[in-house]
Design an enzyme around this catalytic site. Structure first.
Site: not given
Lengths: 460, 460
Positions: A69-70, A194-196, A320
């Site tokens: 996807g990125t 994005s497939a995942h 954090c």
């Protein structure tokens, strides 16, 4: 064990697993070759493209399979900007986009482009009027997510697409979080996903470029995927990704209702069960499976670890928990508390009992973390009273500055101020957020000898 | 059925399949997350990186997993060039690199960079002296494949690395075809490879950047893979890819001997069995599994189809098999015949009987294609004799121009010439190659009213 981090990645859908296994046998060859193994692979690729197009609501020749996807976002933004270079060098994004969109914008800026970041409401939503105001004669592209990945807020994509269309500007929609739930509505121009995120395997993204959108792929290209995604197609994974998309869509309507009820329960009960909590994100216009809240006086990483020990996998936008020690840009843009942040994102199929157990475990877990950090108890303190109290939190990280502020606040008379010295980036966000939650006045910040001074006035 | 196209892609190795299945269960989560699913994924990723490094012969923190071998090359070339921008803007490549290297070079040229393409011998090998001569004070990077993907010729990587090292220039090695057989020798600086060439799944490439090599990743990046390969890691596939690399390496020494004998048999017997064939590539310094030959008077696509019907999957560098209608740049750079080109690349485990059957089937298959195209028979022809014969092949594509040249050549007296008019790009390569095979004189080419005139003189 309960996995509540579906917005990061979901386990492989059983249908995807089956499809993957089958296509490992039939789809390993090069679909560009003329021999029978190549032709089999080509048929699988073509069929996957048709099925993906149907799920997206576009033409098959508008679909490009990318490696993530990125990568779809990077290629889509760069290609659309280059395709309209002659129009101008102005890009619009929202301030709560996924980092892959913002990284693309930063590269564009470094190359001399101009970027407008549209702000969001406290619920995390953009206003179409914000896009309308940002549009210029030299705007090459606008980007908007379909829904936010950290707080689940659904964006007014169709309205923003309308505003962009009227100005002749293409809109790229990052649909990573929503495509499994349904097609993106409205007259958008480009789409990435994005497939995942929908139960497909990792290694597969979707880039859709509508016919008529000017697009110039950047970087070295080859003949694969219409010259828009170089490199050998990740075919068995593509087949599995599309099979999964169809499978989750078939279950989407029913599962959305169920998950929405479960997240609504979390939204309602967490503030009842845990003191000093802010539930963030839009209460109505939201994804079915995501709910996010922040807990005052809590270290996000410690809370994650304790929840993990209790059997719950969640994520956090607290500073954090990031390697850069800055709080989530999404929470920052919304102006909400970032400390003790927890994102619960339920995968389809989440059992109601797991959610109930989470609600049971959460109060004691938060209390335990607070106790270790020495967070203030509700009991009134007795100490030196002064007109202006100085809290020196230099060198201490989130959530300590806010804890120290809260500890002394009982000793401050109405009208008095506390000056918190801090060099922690999260304090800039969390001290004003604490004031808002407590109904106290946040006066502002000013540079101090070391770090920054944050001024808070007691109003009641 | 025999699949002889391993240089394009190999079926998944059984070990890779097992590893993939196991890691679909344990490695689907985000390795950047702190929860147990994330930690499991991180452990698998770290272990894969260690194992890949061991196979390559480098440090684990020098290994980056990319989404394909093509992407590894694109990112490696761009990052290395940018990292040494201050040194200069000169790039050296060989003229027989994979197209992904050449595409990277073209992008660099379009951005104002300067590219030297080092020529190769008729066997397809570069000469280290060619690299030495190409090196300049402003050379930022040199690239060389470990072995050629079309003809199997092994390149003198260690020698070229030495030459580059002496000049302080990093060498990027495209090891896509050889990494399954063993580590790349020599003091190279960057290395790229592709898992589906060694029995791994598609969707995984390797980029190795040695410590101390200046490198500046280009385009938008994120925190994954040391900022050198953005996007969610394709984890189960990475695990499978590395498992496969270890498995094929364990079998490599023995299998290399076996395949080398089989390809040597093809190299020796094809010219005995089929008239007018040129076997190309280095006879000694070559990969175990690849053998390539070109058949005069044959249409490469027709031959591929006939071999496919006979149960053999091969590939071809002939112009008629590419969508651009230009012959393979590798064959062109070697100056060898491109028509009727066949690359046989045997996967590990290829049965001897399949190779024997191929040698049985090939002669009649080639003869059949030649007959359909009306290729010249060995019998002497009787026709008009003239001092200069003109063959008009305008509008006709490979291999017709060469066939028509050969048809009339019997009628030409010694010392006479034939002028072939052609507008097919492959003729520029194939007519001189035909002359070399036939021991006739290629006089040269000149522009004609339409297309180009190629002049051939009969010397015997």
């Amino acid at each position: 064990m309960a996995y509540f981090d579906a917005a990061s990645a979901t386990p492989l859908h059983p249908v995807a697993r089956q499809a993957l296994l089958a296509s490992l046998d039939d789809g390993w060859a090069d679909p560009a070759r003329l021999h029978r193994e190549g032709r089999k692979a080509r048929m699988l690729l073509d069929a996957s493209r048709e099925a993906a197009a149907e799920a997206v609501g576009c033409r098959a020749d508008e679909v490009v399979f990318t490696s993530s996807g990125t990568r779809a976002v990077h290629s889509g933004v760069a290609g659309a900007l280059a395709g309209r270079r002659r129009v101008g060098r102005h890009l619009i994004v929202s301030s709560v986009e996924h980092s892959c969109v913002l990284h693309s914008a930063e590269v564009f800026e470094a190359e001399g482009g101009d970027v407008t970041r549209v702000s969001v409401s406290r619920a995390g939503a953009v206003d179409p009027a914000g896009y309308a105001a940002a549009l210029r004669a030299d705007t090459a592209l606008a980007c908007l997510q379909s829904a936010n990945h950290e707080v689940g807020t659904v964006q007014p994509v169709a309205e923003v697409a309308e505003v962009c269309r009227a100005a002749g500007v293409p809109l790229l929609v990052d649909a990573a979080q929503s495509l499994g739930w349904g097609p993106v509505e409205g007259d958008w121009s480009l789409l990435a996903a994005s497939a995942h995120k929908w139960g497909g395997p990792s290694g597969v993204g979707l880039l859709v470029v509508r016919k008529g959108v000017r697009f110039a792929a950047q970087g070295p290209v080859d003949e694969r995927e219409s010259g828009r995604a170089p490199g050998f197609e990740n075919l068995p994974a593509i087949v599995a990704a599309v099979a999964s998309l169809r499978a989750v869509r078939a279950e989407a309507a029913q599962e959305a209702v169920r998950l929405r009820e479960l997240t609504a329960r979390i939204r309602a009960r967490v503030p009842e069960l845990v003191p000093d909590v802010e539930v963030v994100g839009d209460a109505e216009r939201r994804l079915p499976g995501i709910v996010t809240f922040s807990c005052l006086y809590v270290d996000g990483e410690a809370l994650l670890h304790e929840l993990d020990r209790a059997g719950f996998s969640v994520s956090s936008g607290s500073s954090c928990t990031s390697s850069t020690l800055t709080p989530s840009h999404v929470l920052k843009a919304m102006g909400v508390l970032s400390e003790g942040n927890v994102r619960v994102s339920l995968p389809p199929g989440t059992a109601e009992a797991d959610v109930e157990r989470f609600l049971q475990v959460l109060p004691e877990t938060v209390a335990g973390v607070r106790e270790k950090l020495g967070a203030p108890a509700p009991a009134p303190a007795t100490a030196v009273r002064a007109e202006e109290l100085v809290v020196d939190s230099l060198g201490k990280r989130c959530p300590i500055p806010v804890i120290e502020l809260a500890k002394v606040f009982g000793d401050v008379p109405v009208g008095g101020t506390v000056r918190v010295l801090s060099d922690d980036e999260a304090a800039r966000l969390d001290i004003p957020a604490w004031c808002e939650m407590r109904g106290q006045e946040y006066v502002g910040e000013e540079p101090a000898e070391k770090g920054t001074a944050y001024l808070v006035r007691k109003v009641g």
